[in-house]
Design a protein around this motif. Sequence first.
Motif, PDB file in Angstrom:
ATOM      1  N   ALA A 185     -13.576  -0.361  -3.583  1.00 27.96           N
ATOM      2  CA  ALA A 185     -12.135  -0.342  -4.372  1.00 27.96           C
ATOM      3  C   ALA A 185     -12.004  -0.966  -5.463  1.00 27.96           C
ATOM      4  O   ALA A 185     -10.986  -0.520  -6.126  1.00 27.96           O
ATOM      5  CB  ALA A 185     -11.360  -0.759  -3.013  1.00 27.96           C
ATOM      6  N   HIS A 213      -6.610  -5.751  -0.245  1.00 22.14           N
ATOM      7  CA  HIS A 213      -7.824  -5.408  -1.459  1.00 22.14           C
ATOM      8  C   HIS A 213      -7.198  -6.006  -2.924  1.00 22.14           C
ATOM      9  O   HIS A 213      -7.927  -6.686  -3.537  1.00 22.14           O
ATOM     10  CB  HIS A 213      -8.318  -4.176  -1.608  1.00 22.14           C
ATOM     11  N   ARG A 214      -5.929  -5.694  -2.960  1.00 22.45           N
ATOM     12  CA  ARG A 214      -5.412  -5.712  -4.546  1.00 22.45           C
ATOM     13  C   ARG A 214      -5.003  -7.337  -4.538  1.00 22.45           C
ATOM     14  O   ARG A 214      -5.549  -8.205  -5.920  1.00 22.45           O
ATOM     15  CB  ARG A 214      -3.985  -5.139  -4.863  1.00 22.45           C
ATOM     16  N   LEU A 230      -9.724   2.973  -3.143  1.00 21.78           N
ATOM     17  CA  LEU A 230      -8.710   2.450  -2.332  1.00 21.78           C
ATOM     18  C   LEU A 230      -8.436   3.201  -1.226  1.00 21.78           C
ATOM     19  O   LEU A 230      -8.247   2.524  -0.216  1.00 21.78           O
ATOM     20  CB  LEU A 230      -7.476   2.349  -3.218  1.00 21.78           C
ATOM     21  N   MET A 258      -1.578   1.230  -6.661  1.00 21.97           N
ATOM     22  CA  MET A 258      -1.649   0.146  -5.615  1.00 21.97           C
ATOM     23  C   MET A 258      -1.190   0.743  -4.300  1.00 21.97           C
ATOM     24  O   MET A 258      -1.047   0.031  -3.452  1.00 21.97           O
ATOM     25  CB  MET A 258      -0.391  -0.865  -6.248  1.00 21.97           C
ATOM     26  N   SER A 259      -0.910   2.048  -4.443  1.00 20.48           N
ATOM     27  CA  SER A 259      -0.715   2.509  -3.210  1.00 20.48           C
ATOM     28  C   SER A 259      -1.512   3.915  -2.845  1.00 20.48           C
ATOM     29  O   SER A 259      -1.954   4.577  -3.790  1.00 20.48           O
ATOM     30  CB  SER A 259       0.909   2.718  -2.639  1.00 20.48           C
ATOM     31  N   LEU A 260      -1.218   4.695  -1.858  1.00 22.31           N
ATOM     32  CA  LEU A 260      -1.808   6.050  -1.632  1.00 22.31           C
ATOM     33  C   LEU A 260      -1.078   7.094  -2.042  1.00 22.31           C
ATOM     34  O   LEU A 260       0.200   6.819  -1.957  1.00 22.31           O
ATOM     35  CB  LEU A 260      -2.153   6.030   0.024  1.00 22.31           C
ATOM     36  N   VAL A 301      -8.741   1.562   2.651  1.00 23.02           N
ATOM     37  CA  VAL A 301      -7.478   1.804   3.612  1.00 23.02           C
ATOM     38  C   VAL A 301      -7.908   2.462   4.898  1.00 23.02           C
ATOM     39  O   VAL A 301      -7.745   1.658   6.181  1.00 23.02           O
ATOM     40  CB  VAL A 301      -6.465   2.446   3.036  1.00 23.02           C
ATOM     41  N   TYR A 358       4.528  -4.468  -2.899  1.00 18.48           N
ATOM     42  CA  TYR A 358       4.276  -4.725  -1.628  1.00 18.48           C
ATOM     43  C   TYR A 358       5.280  -5.654  -0.666  1.00 18.48           C
ATOM     44  O   TYR A 358       5.384  -5.791   0.473  1.00 18.48           O
ATOM     45  CB  TYR A 358       2.938  -5.314  -1.367  1.00 18.48           C
ATOM     46  N   CYS A 377      -3.866  -2.132   1.691  1.00 18.71           N
ATOM     47  CA  CYS A 377      -3.645  -1.846   0.324  1.00 18.71           C
ATOM     48  C   CYS A 377      -3.554  -3.510  -0.400  1.00 18.71           C
ATOM     49  O   CYS A 377      -4.354  -3.805  -1.404  1.00 18.71           O
ATOM     50  CB  CYS A 377      -2.548  -1.135  -0.440  1.00 18.71           C
ATOM     51  N   THR A 417       0.495  -0.713   3.892  1.00 21.23           N
ATOM     52  CA  THR A 417       0.743  -1.581   2.798  1.00 21.23           C
ATOM     53  C   THR A 417      -0.127  -2.675   2.814  1.00 21.23           C
ATOM     54  O   THR A 417      -0.651  -3.265   1.780  1.00 21.23           O
ATOM     55  CB  THR A 417       2.124  -2.046   2.843  1.00 21.23           C
TER      56      THR A 417
END
Length: 414
Positions: free
Chosen positions: A270, A218-219, A289, A35-37, A293, A200, A215, A212
């Motif tokens: 993604a 998209h999610r 992802l 969910m994040s980089l 971003v 988030y 990310c 954030t």
Amino acid sequence: MDFSEKSPTIKQLRITKTGKESGKMYHSPHQFEPMSLSDRQLEEVQPLVEQIVRSSIKLTAAAHETTRAGLRELVRQMNSYYSNRIEGQSTHPHNIERALHNDFSRQPDEARLQRIAIAHIDAEIALELHIGNESALTTDFLIEAHRALYERLDPEDRISDDGEVIVPGQIRTRDVEVGRHIPPTAASLPAFLERLDQVYGPTRSWERTLITTACAHHRVAWVHPFLDGNGRATRLQSHCALWKLSEGLWSPNRGLARSTTAYYAALQNADSARRGDLDGRGNLSAAGLFEWVKYFLGICQDQVAYMSSMLALEGIKQRIEALIIFRSTQDKSIRREAILPLVHIFGLGPITRGEFAQMTGLGERSARSLLSKLLADRLLVSDTPYGPVRFGMPLNSLGMIFPNLYPEVDQLLA
């Protein structure tokens, strides 16, 4: 979440009733990790993020606050136009301006698009006031964004493609398919929303908020929490998440709409599953992802750069001069002596009517006549018949004052 590359409009995001075994059903939050980089990915985008933040902070000091306030109103109209265009439901900016003055088309389809545009503008205003000190990246805010938009529409204006009336702010209660993507089951949505909040929801620095927001955009869309209106609600959330940084002077919506095919392609990319042992440890692709971003941050960079160039004093001086010279050739009541006070008002704020007359260097009668003409054309705006005047941004001037803000209005006579 899968989008057709052919003509990516809401009509192609067909939502169908499903409970069948075809396709993979998502039911657990671990299925949309990462969910994040990663740290390495964060390090790679950090210079770009810092540049966006610096440029945005500098932008919020450009021009006078009254001019920036007028620009915020313009950005809200722009967001409405572009976000609805992504959904294949846009109306011409001229029709939005008419609707803002309660002038609706007699054509039912066009009037409906006008009402949707106004609902988006009013929802954005309400949500900006709702931000407060909390993060706009919570699921509560997302639900409020959906509610704020759809509660401003009559039931007949919020009917989904399959004929259902969308309930404002209601999380979907049945399983759906969106193109080839099958979002999480309705029963599992509370767990997915809780995970979105965990990752988030906390407030962050501006740099981390940018990443954030990308990310989350998209999610959230991947989860597809609402029966319909997910794209609009997600874009409203992203706009508001960045509002404290942008102060409403720029928004990613313009860039997303102007590169719609790339927008959908990056979102779809993604969606992809993990591509092997070197593609993170989650169920979805870490590389996909990351590419999303980078695309989103590039959009933000482009929008900040565009607005910065539009508000640069030397550039605006030249464009105001070009506008007045052009209009003076069409209408003798527009005089070139208007250039200096208009540039002054843009950069330094409102002036009295007497100060306007002095700055033109014209006689009292000529200056008063010029002032009246500029007010009638809305290049100047005043709250009272004798009060100070501030800079106006009528639609038919934007093609010269802010070229390419709306390519659709650049053809209007200045």
